[in-house]
Design an enzyme around this catalytic site. Structure first.
Site, PDB file in Angstrom:
ATOM      1  N   ARG A 167      19.769 -32.656  17.460  1.00 39.20           N
ATOM      2  CA  ARG A 167      18.792 -32.145  15.990  1.00 39.20           C
ATOM      3  C   ARG A 167      17.968 -31.543  16.682  1.00 39.20           C
ATOM      4  O   ARG A 167      17.225 -32.700  17.185  1.00 39.20           O
ATOM      5  CB  ARG A 167      19.009 -33.186  15.018  1.00 39.20           C
ATOM      6  CG  ARG A 167      18.521 -33.123  13.789  1.00 39.20           C
ATOM      7  CD  ARG A 167      18.706 -33.856  13.305  1.00 39.20           C
ATOM      8  NE  ARG A 167      18.096 -34.142  12.048  1.00 39.20           N
ATOM      9  CZ  ARG A 167      16.847 -34.607  11.785  1.00 39.20           C
ATOM     10  NH1 ARG A 167      16.038 -35.258  12.467  1.00 39.20           N
ATOM     11  NH2 ARG A 167      15.896 -34.387  10.869  1.00 39.20           N
ATOM     12  N   LYS A 220      11.457 -38.457  19.617  1.00 39.20           N
ATOM     13  CA  LYS A 220      11.319 -40.006  19.371  1.00 39.20           C
ATOM     14  C   LYS A 220      10.658 -40.985  20.276  1.00 39.20           C
ATOM     15  O   LYS A 220      11.084 -41.144  21.408  1.00 39.20           O
ATOM     16  CB  LYS A 220      12.983 -40.345  19.244  1.00 39.20           C
ATOM     17  CG  LYS A 220      13.475 -39.429  17.853  1.00 39.20           C
ATOM     18  CD  LYS A 220      14.745 -40.366  17.315  1.00 39.20           C
ATOM     19  CE  LYS A 220      15.573 -39.713  15.949  1.00 39.20           C
ATOM     20  NZ  LYS A 220      16.798 -39.505  15.700  1.00 39.20           N
TER      21      LYS A 220
HETATM   22  N1  HH2 Z   1      16.255 -38.317  12.891  1.00 44.72           N
HETATM   23  C1  HH2 Z   1      15.671 -38.644  11.865  1.00 44.72           C
HETATM   24  C2  HH2 Z   1      16.086 -38.102  10.318  1.00 44.72           C
HETATM   25  N2  HH2 Z   1      17.118 -37.995  10.186  1.00 44.72           N
HETATM   26  N3  HH2 Z   1      19.411 -37.598  10.259  1.00 44.72           N
HETATM   27  C3  HH2 Z   1      20.212 -38.128  12.022  1.00 44.72           C
HETATM   28  N4  HH2 Z   1      22.277 -37.753  11.553  1.00 44.72           N
HETATM   29  N5  HH2 Z   1      20.557 -38.130  13.022  1.00 44.72           N
HETATM   30  C4  HH2 Z   1      19.401 -38.827  13.526  1.00 44.72           C
HETATM   31  O1  HH2 Z   1      18.793 -39.010  14.460  1.00 44.72           O
HETATM   32  C5  HH2 Z   1      17.795 -38.262  12.177  1.00 44.72           C
HETATM   33  C6  HH2 Z   1      17.827 -37.890  11.605  1.00 44.72           C
HETATM   34  C7  HH2 Z   1      13.748 -39.081  12.275  1.00 44.72           C
HETATM   35  O2  HH2 Z   1      13.631 -37.652  12.490  1.00 44.72           O
HETATM   36  P1  HH2 Z   1      12.869 -37.052  11.671  1.00 44.72           P
HETATM   37  O3  HH2 Z   1      13.256 -36.194  10.933  1.00 44.72           O
HETATM   38  O4  HH2 Z   1      12.165 -35.872  12.906  1.00 44.72           O
HETATM   39  O5  HH2 Z   1      11.789 -37.754  11.157  1.00 44.72           O
HETATM   40  P2  HH2 Z   1      11.320 -38.340   9.683  1.00 44.72           P
HETATM   41  O6  HH2 Z   1      12.450 -39.404   9.391  1.00 44.72           O
HETATM   42  O7  HH2 Z   1       9.698 -39.332  10.194  1.00 44.72           O
HETATM   43  O8  HH2 Z   1      11.188 -37.185   8.482  1.00 44.72           O
END
Ligand code: HH2
Length: 255
Positions: A237, A202
């Site tokens: 995660r 992040k």
């Molecule tokens: N972070 C992201 C998405 N979903 N869900 C939970 N429970 N906790 C988190 O910290 C979280 C989440 C963001 O990361 P990522 O899926 O890699 O990116 P994007 O939202 O751009 O797909």
């Protein structure tokens, strides 16, 4: 928990797994690498992300969920009740809602299906959440919010042992807010529910380290994951499953 973004625009792996076959291959690989659960998402929630229509999100995630459940436990990262309902029908075992089950329909689906529910804290919505977020005491505010979401889920009929909570690192938070939440994570753990933390790659890691490329933030991601686990987080995660499993296995062997 392994991250599987079936999206063209996610902040670190956007476009890599947007084809169904590539996403399924990556999901199976993450199970082999030691993921206990794979979190499938069809809509990016990165700051400024454009919302995706329900049919589009379903086309992205449903075939992937259907296939991956044959290989291990699958979670669906969605805030849309219809996507949640169909993915649970296809075998998903956890609903991961970054809007914290504010929608009654989402709470009902969690209760009726009997799957687990992870409620995350987010200030505002992805398009605007990073526009100058302000808190009096970020940890107290996030903790009180998560307590109220857990109560709402229980009132809807979700078993308390099926509820996970997540402080939502990077969702409507400055660098200082993220650090404070991780430093005082034990105050959220003390609510008594399993705590999930998503720090992987992040932007706060980029801000601390100066590393602009999310794909080069593994060392910082491991440091933040360790800090979270040491304060009681139960689920991390992550994008880099093999590396994270190796890291925690070595740590566990020593202490
Ligand atoms: N972070 C992201 C998405 N979903 N869900 C939970 N429970 N906790 C988190 O910290 C979280 C989440 C963001 O990361 P990522 O899926 O890699 O990116 P994007 O939202 O751009 O797909």
């Amino acid at each position: 928990m392994g991250v599987l973004n079936v999206t063209p625009d996610s902040f670190s792996d956007g476009g890599l797994f947007s084809r169904t076959d590539a996403a399924i291959r990556r999901g199976i690989q993450m199970f082999r690498e030691g993921a206990d659960i794979v979190d499938v998402g069809g809509e990016s929630t990165r700051p400024g992300a454009v919302p995706v229509a329900e049919t589009e999100e379903l086309e992205r995630v449903l075939p992937v969920v259907e296939e991956l459940t044959k290989h291990g436990p699958v979670s669906i990262d969605t805030s849309k009740p219809e996507v949640a309902r169909l993915c649970v029908k296809a075998g998903a075992r956890l609903l991961n809602d970054v809007t914290g089950f504010r929608s009654e329909a989402m709470r009902r689906i969690a209760a009726e299906s009997g799957v687990s529910a992870c409620a995350m804290h987010m200030k505002g919505e992805p398009r605007t959440m990073q526009d100058d977020p302000v808190y009096d005491d970020v940890v107290a505010e996030v903790r009180d919010y998560l307590r109220s979401r857990a109560r709402a889920l229980e009132e809807a009929g979700v078993q308390s042992n099926a509820i996970w909570l997540d402080p939502g690192i990077g969702f409507g938070k400055t660098l200082d807010h993220n650090i404070e939440l991780l430093r005082r994570l034990d105050e959220i753990v003390s609510l008594g529910y399993p705590v999930l933390v998503g720090v992987s790659r992040k932007s706060f890691i980029g801000k601390i380290s100066g590393e602009e490329d999310p794909n080069r933030r593994l060392p910082g991601s491991l440091a933040a994951a360790l800090a979270a686990v040491e304060r009681g987080a139960r689920i991390v995660r992550v994008h880099d499953v093999a590396e994270t499993v190796q890291f925690f296995n070595v740590k566990a062997a020593i202490a």
